[in-house]
Scaffold this motif. Structure first.
Motif, PDB file in Angstrom:
ATOM      1  N   PHE A   1       0.881  -1.190   0.003  1.00 44.78           N
ATOM      2  CA  PHE A   1      -0.177   0.025   0.115  1.00 44.78           C
ATOM      3  C   PHE A   1       0.971   1.283  -0.045  1.00 44.78           C
ATOM      4  O   PHE A   1       0.480   2.245  -0.757  1.00 44.78           O
ATOM      5  N   ASP A   2       2.005   1.296   0.526  1.00 42.48           N
ATOM      6  CA  ASP A   2       2.918   2.611   0.861  1.00 42.48           C
ATOM      7  C   ASP A   2       3.523   2.611  -0.548  1.00 42.48           C
ATOM      8  O   ASP A   2       3.798   3.858  -0.895  1.00 42.48           O
ATOM      9  N   SER A   3       3.868   1.649  -1.295  1.00 41.90           N
ATOM     10  CA  SER A   3       4.519   1.409  -2.496  1.00 41.90           C
ATOM     11  C   SER A   3       3.690   2.392  -3.565  1.00 41.90           C
ATOM     12  O   SER A   3       3.949   3.051  -4.426  1.00 41.90           O
ATOM     13  N   LEU A   4       2.270   1.824  -3.550  1.00 44.39           N
ATOM     14  CA  LEU A   4       1.455   2.450  -4.556  1.00 44.39           C
ATOM     15  C   LEU A   4      -0.127   2.115  -4.169  1.00 44.39           C
ATOM     16  O   LEU A   4      -0.297   1.211  -3.964  1.00 44.39           O
ATOM     17  N   HIS A   5      -0.755   3.361  -4.216  1.00 43.61           N
ATOM     18  CA  HIS A   5      -2.284   2.945  -3.714  1.00 43.61           C
ATOM     19  C   HIS A   5      -3.105   3.879  -4.291  1.00 43.61           C
ATOM     20  O   HIS A   5      -2.618   5.036  -4.867  1.00 43.61           O
TER      21      HIS A   5
ATOM     22  N   ARG B   1       2.256   7.428  -5.144  1.00 48.06           N
ATOM     23  CA  ARG B   1       3.400   6.563  -5.296  1.00 48.06           C
ATOM     24  C   ARG B   1       4.470   6.726  -4.067  1.00 48.06           C
ATOM     25  O   ARG B   1       4.543   7.843  -3.734  1.00 48.06           O
ATOM     26  N   GLY B   2       5.060   5.672  -3.544  1.00 52.79           N
ATOM     27  CA  GLY B   2       5.867   5.847  -2.465  1.00 52.79           C
ATOM     28  C   GLY B   2       7.254   5.023  -2.996  1.00 52.79           C
ATOM     29  O   GLY B   2       7.470   5.013  -4.084  1.00 52.79           O
ATOM     30  N   LYS B   3       7.808   4.421  -1.852  1.00 53.44           N
ATOM     31  CA  LYS B   3       8.931   3.587  -2.161  1.00 53.44           C
ATOM     32  C   LYS B   3       8.653   2.411  -2.997  1.00 53.44           C
ATOM     33  O   LYS B   3       7.655   1.625  -2.670  1.00 53.44           O
ATOM     34  N   SER B   4       9.510   2.158  -4.121  1.00 52.75           N
ATOM     35  CA  SER B   4       9.126   0.961  -5.032  1.00 52.75           C
ATOM     36  C   SER B   4       9.453  -0.388  -4.218  1.00 52.75           C
ATOM     37  O   SER B   4      10.635  -0.497  -3.599  1.00 52.75           O
TER      38      SER B   4
END
Length: 206
Positions: A40-44, A115-118
């Motif tokens: 979720f933190d990476s992409l939501h 977008r967050g850390k990949s």
């Protein structure tokens, strides 16, 4: 634009373009992301709520009581979201939608995402782990002991059972690994009680 239906037998899949239209038109809906907190933190999807599948499964009744008439369940590909839909169905939520193509599909359709850390998504990690174990079993069977080939057979059996039961023990194990943990893991209080409460479940508008 497709209209929601109150029929239990209605198609539950939802195209990314339809969800994007609903969001852009500020229609009344709740988007629940059942992936891990790290995914979720990476992409939501902007405005979505993270309720990981294990947490949803543990508190299904309580979560169902806080859901309104239009619920969209999302994950990476739709598999975990479908399991979540089935769980919620046992608690009386029979109008939930599963987003086709998951969060990546929504992003590709031009939807508003954060977008967050990949990170690698969980399903990709499962494929890597399963493939690596099969290769290890085959190589070990050739160069070390034929008995090691049983490892490849065990992985194949496990994947077959996973498909038949729509569960994934390997995925659950991998999700508990340190690299799949976010700084703040969702809890009942932060994931479920944060949802806007509803007093009654309304019939979706046509």
């Amino acid at each position: 634009m497709n209209s929601p239906s109150t029929s239990v037998s209605a198609v539950t899949s939802l195209a990314p373009e339809t969800l994007r239209s609903w969001v852009n038109e500020h229609q009344d809906l709740l988007v629940i992301d059942v992936r891990s907190a790290a995914e979720f933190d990476s992409l939501h999807i902007r405005g979505s709520y993270n309720v990981p599948l294990p947490l949803l499964s543990e508190h299904t009744e309580e979560l169902a009581a806080r859901l309104g008439s239009r619920v969209v369940l999302v994950c990476h590909s739709g598999a975990r979201a479908e399991r979540a839909r089935q769980r919620l169905g046992t608690a009386g939520i029979d109008t939930a939608y599963v987003l086709t193509g998951g969060v990546p599909g929504f992003a590709a359709a031009g939807g508003d995402v954060v977008r967050g850390k990949s990170r690698w998504d969980l399903e990709r990690q499962v494929r890597l782990a399963a493939g690596s174990l099969v290769m290890l079993g085959l190589a070990g069977g050739k160069f070390v002991s034929p008995k090691i080939r049983m490892l490849a057979g065990a992985i194949g059996t496990g994947l077959t059972l996973s498909a038949a039961t729509n569960t994934c023990a390997m995925g659950q194990a991998i999700s508990a690994m340190p690299w799949n943990k976010a700084a703040k893991e969702p809890t009942r209080e932060t994931a479920i009680l944060q949802l806007p409460a509803v007093t009654a479940r309304q019939t979706p508008a046509a």
